[in-house]
Design an enzyme around this catalytic site. Structure first.
Site, mmCIF file in Angstrom:
data_model
loop_
_atom_site.group_PDB
_atom_site.id
_atom_site.type_symbol
_atom_site.label_atom_id
_atom_site.label_comp_id
_atom_site.label_asym_id
_atom_site.label_seq_id
_atom_site.Cartn_x
_atom_site.Cartn_y
_atom_site.Cartn_z
ATOM 1 N N ARG A 55 -16.712 9.731 9.626
ATOM 2 C CA ARG A 55 -15.509 10.048 10.407
ATOM 3 C C ARG A 55 -14.474 10.871 9.803
ATOM 4 O O ARG A 55 -13.859 10.504 8.768
ATOM 5 C CB ARG A 55 -15.073 8.636 11.050
ATOM 6 C CG ARG A 55 -14.357 8.513 12.246
ATOM 7 C CD ARG A 55 -13.788 7.167 12.393
ATOM 8 N NE ARG A 55 -15.013 6.097 12.478
ATOM 9 C CZ ARG A 55 -15.840 5.878 13.432
ATOM 10 N NH1 ARG A 55 -15.823 6.582 14.438
ATOM 11 N NH2 ARG A 55 -16.689 4.963 13.192
ATOM 12 N N CYS A 84 0.881 -1.428 0.036
ATOM 13 C CA CYS A 84 0.052 0.012 0.056
ATOM 14 C C CYS A 84 0.802 1.369 0.031
ATOM 15 O O CYS A 84 1.776 1.546 0.963
ATOM 16 C CB CYS A 84 -1.073 0.002 1.239
ATOM 17 S SG CYS A 84 -1.773 -1.670 1.463
ATOM 18 N N CYS A 121 1.202 3.712 3.011
ATOM 19 C CA CYS A 121 1.440 3.012 4.386
ATOM 20 C C CYS A 121 2.889 2.995 4.922
ATOM 21 O O CYS A 121 3.810 2.322 4.450
ATOM 22 C CB CYS A 121 0.862 1.785 4.459
ATOM 23 S SG CYS A 121 0.630 1.273 6.247
ATOM 24 N N CYS A 126 -17.305 -0.877 8.747
ATOM 25 C CA CYS A 126 -16.478 0.676 8.883
ATOM 26 C C CYS A 126 -15.715 0.530 7.670
ATOM 27 O O CYS A 126 -14.923 -0.207 7.426
ATOM 28 C CB CYS A 126 -15.785 0.760 10.261
ATOM 29 S SG CYS A 126 -14.922 2.265 10.120
HETATM 30 N N1 SAM Z 1 -3.432 -3.742 7.563
HETATM 31 C C1 SAM Z 1 -4.916 -3.726 7.861
HETATM 32 C C2 SAM Z 1 -5.423 -3.008 6.651
HETATM 33 O O1 SAM Z 1 -4.649 -2.725 5.515
HETATM 34 O O2 SAM Z 1 -6.653 -3.338 6.256
HETATM 35 C C3 SAM Z 1 -5.258 -2.634 8.875
HETATM 36 C C4 SAM Z 1 -4.438 -1.424 9.077
HETATM 37 S S1 SAM Z 1 -4.524 -0.085 7.974
HETATM 38 C C5 SAM Z 1 -3.177 0.814 8.540
HETATM 39 C C6 SAM Z 1 -6.230 0.643 8.030
HETATM 40 C C7 SAM Z 1 -5.973 2.057 7.061
HETATM 41 O O3 SAM Z 1 -5.348 2.821 7.386
HETATM 42 C C8 SAM Z 1 -5.906 1.628 5.708
HETATM 43 O O4 SAM Z 1 -6.908 1.116 5.020
HETATM 44 C C9 SAM Z 1 -5.922 3.237 5.237
HETATM 45 O O5 SAM Z 1 -7.039 3.725 4.734
HETATM 46 C C10 SAM Z 1 -5.435 4.041 6.537
HETATM 47 N N2 SAM Z 1 -4.018 4.550 6.399
HETATM 48 C C11 SAM Z 1 -2.885 3.986 6.444
HETATM 49 N N3 SAM Z 1 -1.809 4.702 6.308
HETATM 50 C C12 SAM Z 1 -2.434 6.024 5.941
HETATM 51 C C13 SAM Z 1 -1.790 7.213 5.625
HETATM 52 N N4 SAM Z 1 -0.400 7.492 5.659
HETATM 53 N N5 SAM Z 1 -2.726 8.425 5.617
HETATM 54 C C14 SAM Z 1 -4.129 7.890 5.634
HETATM 55 N N6 SAM Z 1 -4.629 6.918 5.989
HETATM 56 C C15 SAM Z 1 -3.625 5.958 6.097
HETATM 57 FE FE1 SF4 Z 2 -1.469 -2.183 3.697
HETATM 58 FE FE2 SF4 Z 2 -0.418 -0.753 5.948
HETATM 59 FE FE3 SF4 Z 2 -2.466 -2.432 6.036
HETATM 60 FE FE4 SF4 Z 2 -0.313 -3.575 5.676
HETATM 61 S S1 SF4 Z 2 -1.012 -2.211 7.450
HETATM 62 S S2 SF4 Z 2 -2.097 -3.811 4.448
HETATM 63 S S3 SF4 Z 2 0.703 -1.930 4.312
HETATM 64 S S4 SF4 Z 2 -2.478 -0.441 4.980
#
Ligand code: SAM
Ligand code: SF4
Ligand code: DTB
Length: 325
Positions: free
Chosen positions: A261, A57, A60, A189
């Site tokens: 949200r 992603c 991330c 959600c």
């Molecule tokens: N790993 C799981 C997943 O991807 O579904 C759960 C945790 S993930 C960090 C949850 C969400 O955080 C992601 O789907 C994304 O929408 C959001 N997210 C992650 N990094 C972000 C960033 N730098 N800015 C804004 N939203 C972010």
């Molecule tokens: Fe993607 Fe980050 Fe969630 Fe991993 S933790 S699946 S890199 S959004």
């Protein structure tokens, strides 16, 4: 109030592009018909397993392949998580969301530990939420049995743009998990991120998919990208408040009963900008000085904002459909 699941992209686009003050007024009117506009739900996030994620992603900081400052941490102990939940409750949160940097849930001892966390947080009277990546039908059922109230799983963007942001899973994978969560009678959600280089059509496309699910998500997070050094999106420009307002207001109009949200990105918004988002129908925030790994406004600053705007934290489980056992 009719709830529609047959919005066309053209209809959504027309709403999205209407003059911004009209848009805020229309969304605010709907918001006031359904909710007390002085109530905003306060939620707390905790990263229970941090970094080292195999996914790619682009936004991330927790993806193992990017070189970011995130400290990798294995799954936390149940007691420590419960202490955090207690603190969150004591400071006024009614929803506690545990995030894990996993691609998907595996049936192993870590999942058993998460089930224990869910049980413990549920007992505290908090709305317990998890975001753990992809889930099977059976895993969703197990989480429900443990007392999980909600599951966060974002579509992030439109189906068309998705491949530009993530290559290690598909949009259909995301939709399938949402279906598994729904089938297990867990509150859904799901929302996305703006400011990743997507077009306005992509934003409308994501809202179209969300609003045409068989049932609308009970909660729709709208995140502004938090650009993190080391990720491919580190150089993305900040989105303007009007872009956030348009997303929030359109979500409120087409999915009137959802909690909308105002999620990531508040750290770079003024109180005045956040007030516009509340006028446009946002009725929930994440509180606490950290989201999962990135900074969020200080608790005291949010308390002050609530005082200035005459807002009150919303109680848990309010007006949410009783999800049958
Ligand atoms: N790993 C799981 C997943 O991807 O579904 C759960 C945790 S993930 C960090 C949850 C969400 O955080 C992601 O789907 C994304 O929408 C959001 N997210 C992650 N990094 C972000 C960033 N730098 N800015 C804004 N939203 C972010
Ligand atoms: Fe993607 Fe980050 Fe969630 Fe991993 S933790 S699946 S890199 S959004
Ligand atoms: C959501 O839509 N936003 C929250 C929550 N769901 C899990 C996460 C935002 C994460 C921002 C980046 C970070 O702090 O790591």
């Amino acid at each position: 109030m009719t709830i529609r699941n047959d919005w066309t992209k053209e209809e959504i686009s027309e709403i999205f592009h209407s003059p911004v003050l009209d848009l805020i007024h229309r969304a605010g009117t709907i918001h006031r018909e359904i909710n007390d506009p002085s109530e905003v739900q306060v939620c707390t996030l905790l990263s229970v397993k941090t970094g080292g994620c195999p996914e790619d992603c682009s936004y991330c900081p927790q993806a193992a392949r990017y070189h970011t400052d995130v400290d990798v941490h294995k799954l936390m102990d149940v007691e420590e998580v419960l202490e955090n939940a207690q603190n969150a409750r004591d400071s006024g949160s009614t929803r506690f969301c545990m995030g894990a940097a996993w691609r998907e849930v595996r049936d192993n001892s870590d999942f058993d530990k998460v089930l224990e966390m869910v049980k413990g947080v549920n007992k505290m009277g908090l709305e317990v939420c998890c975001t753990l990546g992809m889930l099977t039908d059976e895993q969703a059922m197990k989480l429900k049995e443990a007392g999980l109230y909600a599951y966060n799983h974002n579509l992030d963007t439109s189906e068309e743009f998705y491949g530009e942001i993530i290559s290690t899973r598909t949009y259909d994978d995301r939709l399938e998990t949402l279906e598994n969560v729904r089938n297990a009678k867990i509150s859904v959600c799901s929302g996305g991120i703006i400011g990743m280089g997507e077009t306005t059509e992509d934003r409308i496309g994501m809202l179209h998919t969300l609003s045409n699910l068989p049932e609308h998500p009970e909660s729709v997070p709208v995140n502004a990208l938090v650009p993190v050094e080391g990720t491919p999106l580190e150089e993305q420009e900040k989105v303007s408040v009007w872009e956030m307002v348009r997303m929030i207001a359109t979500a409120r109009i087409i999915m009137p009963k959802a909690m909308v949200r105002l999620s990531a990105g508040r750290i770079r918004m003024t109180v005045e900008e956040q007030a516009l988002c509340f006028l446009a129908g946002a009725n929930s925030i994440f509180a606490g000085d950290k989201l999962l790994t990135t900074p969020n406004p200080e608790v005291d600053a949010d308390k002050k904002m609530f005082q200035t705007l005459n807002l009150r934290p919303r109680e848990a489980f309010k007006n949410t459909p009783i999800l049958s056992e």
